[in-house]
Design a protein around this motif. Structure first.
Motif, PDB file in Angstrom:
ATOM      1  N   CYS A 152       0.808  -1.225   0.000  1.00  0.00           N
ATOM      2  CA  CYS A 152       0.000   0.000   0.000  1.00  0.00           C
ATOM      3  C   CYS A 152       0.849   1.287   0.000  1.00  0.00           C
ATOM      4  O   CYS A 152       2.065   1.238   0.016  1.00  0.00           O
ATOM      5  CB  CYS A 152      -0.969  -0.001   1.190  1.00  0.00           C
ATOM      6  N   CYS A 177      -2.026  -3.445  -4.234  1.00  0.00           N
ATOM      7  CA  CYS A 177      -2.916  -3.005  -3.156  1.00  0.00           C
ATOM      8  C   CYS A 177      -3.907  -1.999  -3.757  1.00  0.00           C
ATOM      9  O   CYS A 177      -4.410  -2.212  -4.859  1.00  0.00           O
ATOM     10  CB  CYS A 177      -2.091  -2.440  -2.006  1.00  0.00           C
ATOM     11  N   CYS A 178      -4.178  -0.932  -3.039  1.00  0.00           N
ATOM     12  CA  CYS A 178      -5.220  -0.001  -3.450  1.00  0.00           C
ATOM     13  C   CYS A 178      -5.006   0.513  -4.876  1.00  0.00           C
ATOM     14  O   CYS A 178      -3.903   0.908  -5.246  1.00  0.00           O
ATOM     15  CB  CYS A 178      -5.259   1.160  -2.489  1.00  0.00           C
TER      16      CYS A 178
HETATM   17 ZN   LIG Z   1      -3.877  -0.385   0.010  1.00  0.00          ZN
END
Ligand SMILES: [Zn+2]
Length: 314
Positions: A219, A295-296
């Motif tokens: 992240c 991740c995001c």
């Molecule tokens: Zn993330």
């Protein structure tokens, strides 16, 4: 040997992407936008995983898309699934139900084709109440780890911890469960130190000493920004490095996307192209990254990009 260790030995292992931001974009997750500014300690349950019981079909579909993209490990959507965090979203009483449903869905999609990881993240108690809340955090993490083990996950991924102290508590809980565990810290506002002041190398060393089978970062930054910190970790441990970068552009002054003005409502303006993930996949072998995912901001297109990079590197 457990299945994830076998995969890591064959490595690099391709993980999956970020669920909450993608499901928020699809209209199934509450970003808490306008009610809570991250880290202020006020507000509700932003980015919590109740979609597992409220809209299971949406979650099932995203799992399937990641599997089709080539993911060898699917993460059950249990991120921010401690009773502490769910309480703030009004779902505390359904903690068992949400964690069990999330694992069941992931296992259903994975079948024999992928492993299922339980995702465990920070409680946010340390940011809200200070280091004195560490034992309270331990109780919540221990409870979630027990729920995930009961639900039958193959491994745990401890991720998005800002404090090494809380990560160490989580690693104690995972050791008690006996489940193989991948541990990744998140670094903000800069990649040089975590919130309680440890360098990435120090974090990696301590996590490996506590038995994590792979250590790394997830992240907050895009692949290119994350690479230097991963190299710092790689230099001091013998276990594989795990990397799940975000797909958002950060700046030289602020190495994290959650503190960019674009978070959470204008993220499209700082989206990194999937090409950077093709290159990251290509570099995985030479950079010694044993577990690679996103991740995001990483939807299935980004995992396909990673898969293509990994293949081209062979
Ligand atoms: Zn993330």
């Amino acid at each position: 040997m457990n299945p994830i260790s076998t995969l890591l030995e064959e490595g690099p292992v391709l993980g999956d992407g970020g669920y909450l931001i993608e499901l928020e974009r699809r209209g199934y997750v509450d970003s808490g936008s306008g009610r809570e500014k991250v880290g202020t300690g006020k507000g509700s349950g932003q980015f919590t995983p109740e979609v597992a019981i409220e809209n299971p079909d949406a979650l099932r579909e995203l799992h399937l898309e990641f599997l089709r993209a080539g993911s060898q490990v699917l993460q059950a959507l249990t991120f921010f699934g401690t009773r502490e965090k769910l309480n703030r979203a009004g779902y505390g009483a359904q903690t068992e139900k949400i964690n069990h449903a999330a694992v069941r869905l992931a296992k259903e999609v994975a079948g024999e084709r992928a492993l299922v990881a339980g995702s465990v993240s920070r409680t946010q108690l340390l940011e809200r109440e200070g280091m004195g809340a560490l034992e309270k955090a331990r109780d919540h993490i221990a409870e979630q780890v027990r729920l995930l083990k009961d639900a039958g996950v193959d491994l745990l991924i401890l991720e998005t911890f800002f404090h090494l102290a809380e990560m160490r508590v989580a690693l104690e809980c995972s050791a008690e469960s006996g489940l193989p565990t991948i541990a990744t810290m998140s670094f903000r506002p800069l990649i040089t130190r975590c919130t309680d002041g440890h360098t990435p190398a120090e974090c990696a060393k301590r996590m490996a000493e506590q038995g994590a089978i792979a250590v790394g970062a997830n992240c907050e930054q895009e692949p290119n920004r994350m690479l230097p910190l991963l190299r710092g970790m790689r230099a001091v441990v013998n276990v594989p490095i795990a990397a799940q970068p975000a797909a958002f552009r950060t700046t030289d002054d602020c190495h994290c996307f959650t503190r960019q003005p674009a978070f959470p409502d204008d993220l499209e303006t700082i989206q990194v192209s999937r090409r950077e993930f093709v290159d990251f996949g290509k570099a995985a072998r030479s950079e010694g990254i044993g577990y690679i995912g996103g991740c995001c901001g990483c939807n299935p297109a980004y995992i396909r990009a990673l898969a293509r990079g990994l293949q081209n590197a062979k």
